[in-house]
Design a protein around this motif. Structure first.
Motif, short mmCIF file in Angstrom:
data_model
loop_
_atom_site.label_atom_id
_atom_site.label_comp_id
_atom_site.label_asym_id
_atom_site.label_seq_id
_atom_site.Cartn_x
_atom_site.Cartn_y
_atom_site.Cartn_z
N PHE A 24 0.83 -1.20 0.00
CA PHE A 24 0.00 0.00 0.00
C PHE A 24 0.87 1.26 0.00
O PHE A 24 0.59 2.22 -0.73
CB PHE A 24 -0.92 0.02 1.23
CG PHE A 24 -1.90 -1.09 1.29
CD1 PHE A 24 -2.38 -1.68 0.12
CD2 PHE A 24 -2.38 -1.57 2.50
CE1 PHE A 24 -3.30 -2.72 0.16
CE2 PHE A 24 -3.29 -2.60 2.55
CZ PHE A 24 -3.75 -3.18 1.39
N PHE A 25 1.91 1.24 0.84
CA PHE A 25 2.80 2.40 0.93
C PHE A 25 3.47 2.67 -0.42
O PHE A 25 3.61 3.83 -0.84
CB PHE A 25 3.86 2.16 2.01
CG PHE A 25 4.59 3.40 2.44
CD1 PHE A 25 4.09 4.21 3.43
CD2 PHE A 25 5.78 3.76 1.83
CE1 PHE A 25 4.75 5.37 3.83
CE2 PHE A 25 6.47 4.90 2.21
CZ PHE A 25 5.95 5.72 3.22
N ALA A 26 3.89 1.59 -1.10
CA ALA A 26 4.55 1.75 -2.40
C ALA A 26 3.58 2.26 -3.46
O ALA A 26 3.93 3.14 -4.26
CB ALA A 26 5.15 0.40 -2.83
N ILE A 27 2.36 1.75 -3.44
CA ILE A 27 1.37 2.17 -4.45
C ILE A 27 1.00 3.64 -4.28
O ILE A 27 0.81 4.37 -5.27
CB ILE A 27 0.12 1.27 -4.36
CG1 ILE A 27 0.45 -0.13 -4.89
CG2 ILE A 27 -1.05 1.87 -5.14
CD1 ILE A 27 -0.68 -1.11 -4.78
N LEU A 28 0.92 4.10 -3.04
CA LEU A 28 0.56 5.50 -2.80
C LEU A 28 1.65 6.47 -3.23
O LEU A 28 1.41 7.68 -3.32
CB LEU A 28 0.23 5.71 -1.32
CG LEU A 28 -1.03 5.01 -0.80
CD1 LEU A 28 -1.26 5.34 0.67
CD2 LEU A 28 -2.26 5.40 -1.62
N GLN A 29 2.84 5.94 -3.52
CA GLN A 29 3.89 6.81 -4.03
C GLN A 29 3.53 7.38 -5.41
O GLN A 29 3.94 8.49 -5.75
CB GLN A 29 5.21 6.03 -4.16
CG GLN A 29 5.74 5.44 -2.86
CD GLN A 29 6.04 6.50 -1.83
OE1 GLN A 29 6.77 7.46 -2.10
NE2 GLN A 29 5.47 6.35 -0.64
N LEU A 30 2.76 6.63 -6.17
CA LEU A 30 2.43 7.06 -7.54
C LEU A 30 1.61 8.35 -7.55
O LEU A 30 1.99 9.32 -8.20
CB LEU A 30 1.69 5.93 -8.27
CG LEU A 30 2.49 4.63 -8.45
CD1 LEU A 30 1.64 3.57 -9.13
CD2 LEU A 30 3.76 4.90 -9.27
N PRO A 31 0.46 8.39 -6.85
CA PRO A 31 -0.28 9.66 -6.84
C PRO A 31 0.48 10.79 -6.16
O PRO A 31 0.33 11.96 -6.55
CB PRO A 31 -1.58 9.32 -6.09
CG PRO A 31 -1.27 8.11 -5.29
CD PRO A 31 -0.29 7.34 -6.11
N VAL A 32 1.30 10.47 -5.16
CA VAL A 32 2.09 11.51 -4.50
C VAL A 32 3.09 12.11 -5.48
O VAL A 32 3.22 13.35 -5.59
CB VAL A 32 2.82 10.94 -3.26
CG1 VAL A 32 3.85 11.94 -2.74
CG2 VAL A 32 1.83 10.60 -2.16
N ARG A 33 3.80 11.26 -6.19
CA ARG A 33 4.78 11.74 -7.17
C ARG A 33 4.12 12.57 -8.26
O ARG A 33 4.65 13.61 -8.69
CB ARG A 33 5.51 10.54 -7.80
CG ARG A 33 6.43 9.81 -6.86
CD ARG A 33 7.68 10.61 -6.60
NE ARG A 33 8.63 9.88 -5.78
CZ ARG A 33 9.83 10.32 -5.46
NH1 ARG A 33 10.22 11.51 -5.89
NH2 ARG A 33 10.65 9.60 -4.71
N TYR A 34 2.97 12.14 -8.71
CA TYR A 34 2.27 12.87 -9.76
C TYR A 34 1.82 14.25 -9.25
O TYR A 34 1.94 15.27 -9.94
CB TYR A 34 1.06 12.08 -10.23
CG TYR A 34 0.28 12.77 -11.32
CD1 TYR A 34 0.81 12.92 -12.60
CD2 TYR A 34 -1.00 13.29 -11.06
CE1 TYR A 34 0.09 13.57 -13.60
CE2 TYR A 34 -1.72 13.93 -12.05
CZ TYR A 34 -1.17 14.07 -13.32
OH TYR A 34 -1.88 14.70 -14.30
N ALA A 35 1.32 14.28 -8.00
CA ALA A 35 0.87 15.55 -7.40
C ALA A 35 2.05 16.50 -7.24
O ALA A 35 1.92 17.71 -7.51
CB ALA A 35 0.20 15.28 -6.06
N LEU A 36 3.20 16.00 -6.84
CA LEU A 36 4.39 16.85 -6.68
C LEU A 36 4.86 17.38 -8.02
O LEU A 36 5.33 18.53 -8.13
CB LEU A 36 5.51 16.05 -6.00
CG LEU A 36 5.27 15.66 -4.54
CD1 LEU A 36 6.41 14.78 -4.04
CD2 LEU A 36 5.15 16.91 -3.67
#
Length: 388
Positions: free
Chosen positions: A362-374
């Motif tokens: 879950f932690f790894a998957i949430l990196q995707l939307p975080v990276r995109y938002a940044l």
């Protein structure tokens, strides 16, 4: 200007959003562990029958009577043929008792089955029907003590251990399921599941062998040593090796397969749900991050602030999940499993590993939307832009 953004500011001011994520993660942890726990009840309940009972008693049933009674033997009725077979079986039992060093006592007796219902599976085990004077001797090999009712005296009477009684919802005076000729007259306390009693005159089934021994693990090998051959083509027997193999194949492997299917389904659904929830949170914070960028904070500072927020959220979810799961497991055991004669294992290391692996996923998957938002962060002049 310090490039460190403190996560506690967001966590303190957005308790409802954070609580939503914590509840979702906690439910995932609890659901995953309880799924493994409940599926494991079946294996833990049946396991003693295969690993413990078979060290005490081995059971032999000849599916082909002609293996003991010669084909050319003359008899006038089925009852006479059955009498010849039973006589030969008793001789064989006596021979095993006399010649096999590990055999303490062999009973040639009719058989009655009892059932353990283990939530998602059932398992049958055998018991002997013998003369009432032999019942106490039979029970002594199980270290069984009478705790309620009486021992079998008349025809068609049986006793069961207290766990099997609770598991089937039996009371003294009830008939045995599938064996309506037999009535329960007593309850014994034993570490092992058992059933035994006296035969009923209307039960014309053939006798079988019940061998009580000093830890015979492979019955076929032990009988080969004294010149007695049993073959799976015409003989069914239970011993430690055959039952543990059967248990692994038909219980453990089957349960693990079901567990994996449920586990994968839960993980996929939770990944989708968490991603959707978190993307919604990120959209609402776009203006906040654009403001940070405008006053001099780097994307790296914002990113590490988000990671600290997530780390706190995941850690708190694990702590709460452990507490909720522990309480749930104890309550399920005390309120349902024990009263129904079911066994369980509180601590399941493999299930814990799976839950922790889920959180890493879950932690790894949430990196995707975080990276995109940044990546979409701009300065103050982009506050009016729609991130998505």
């Amino acid at each position: 200007m310090s490039q460190k953004l403190y996560a506690r500011t967001y966590l303190k001011n957005n308790k409802k959003r954070v609580a939503t994520l914590i509840v979702s993660l906690t439910l995932c942890a609890v659901l995953n562990y309880l799924t493994s726990f409940l599926l494991g009840v079946s294996t833990e309940t049946v396991k003693p029958l295969c690993y413990d009972v078979t060290r005490v008693m081995q059971y032999v049933y000849f599916t082909d009577m002609n293996k003991l009674v010669e084909d050319d033997t003359e008899y006038e009725s089925f009852e006479e043929a059955m009498g010849l077979y039973n006589a030969e079986l008793e001789k064989l039992g006596q021979e095993i008792e006399n010649k096999c060093d590990k055999a303490e006592k062999v009973f040639a007796a009719q058989c009655i089955d009892a059932e353990l219902r283990a939530l998602f599976a059932s398992w049958f085990f055998e018991g002997a029907l013998m003369d009432s004077k032999d019942v106490e001797t039979y029970l002594s090999f199980y270290d069984a003590k009478l705790v309620d009712g009486r021992l079998p005296q008349g025809e068609g009477e049986v006793v069961l251990d207290s766990v099997t009684m609770k598991n089937n919802g039996y009371n003294i005076g009830d008939p045995v399921e599938y064996y309506t000729l037999y009535t329960i007259v007593g309850v014994v306390e034993s570490d092992l599941n058992l059933i035994c009693g006296t035969p009923h005159p209307d039960d014309n089934s053939e006798k079988r062998l019940f061998i009580f021994s000093h830890d015979i693990k492979n019955l076929k090998d032990e009988l080969d040593k004294i010149g007695i051959t049993i073959d799976s083509e015409y003989t069914y027997w239970t011993d430690y090796e055959s039952q543990t193999e059967d248990f692994q194949k038909n219980m453990v492997d089957a349960i693990e397969g079901s567990t994996q299917i449920v586990y994968v389904g839960i993980v996929i659904l939770m990944c989708i749900a968490l991603t959707v929830i978190y993307i919604t949170f990120l959209r609402d914070r776009h203006s906040e991050w654009c403001l940070y960028a405008s006053i001099g904070y780097s994307r790296k500072a914002v990113y590490f602030s988000i990671m600290r927020e997530l780390a706190f959220t995941f850690a708190l979810s694990i702590v709460i999940g452990v507490a909720v799961t522990a309480l749930s497991v104890v309550l399920i055991d005390v309120l349902y499993l024990t009263p129904h004669g079911l066994n369980c294992q509180y601590l399941n290391i493999e299930a814990i590993k799976d839950v922790l692996l889920d959180f890493l996923v879950f932690f790894a998957i949430l990196q995707l939307p975080v990276r995109y938002a940044l990546y979409r962060i701009k300065t103050i002049d982009a506050l009016g832009d729609d991130l998505y």
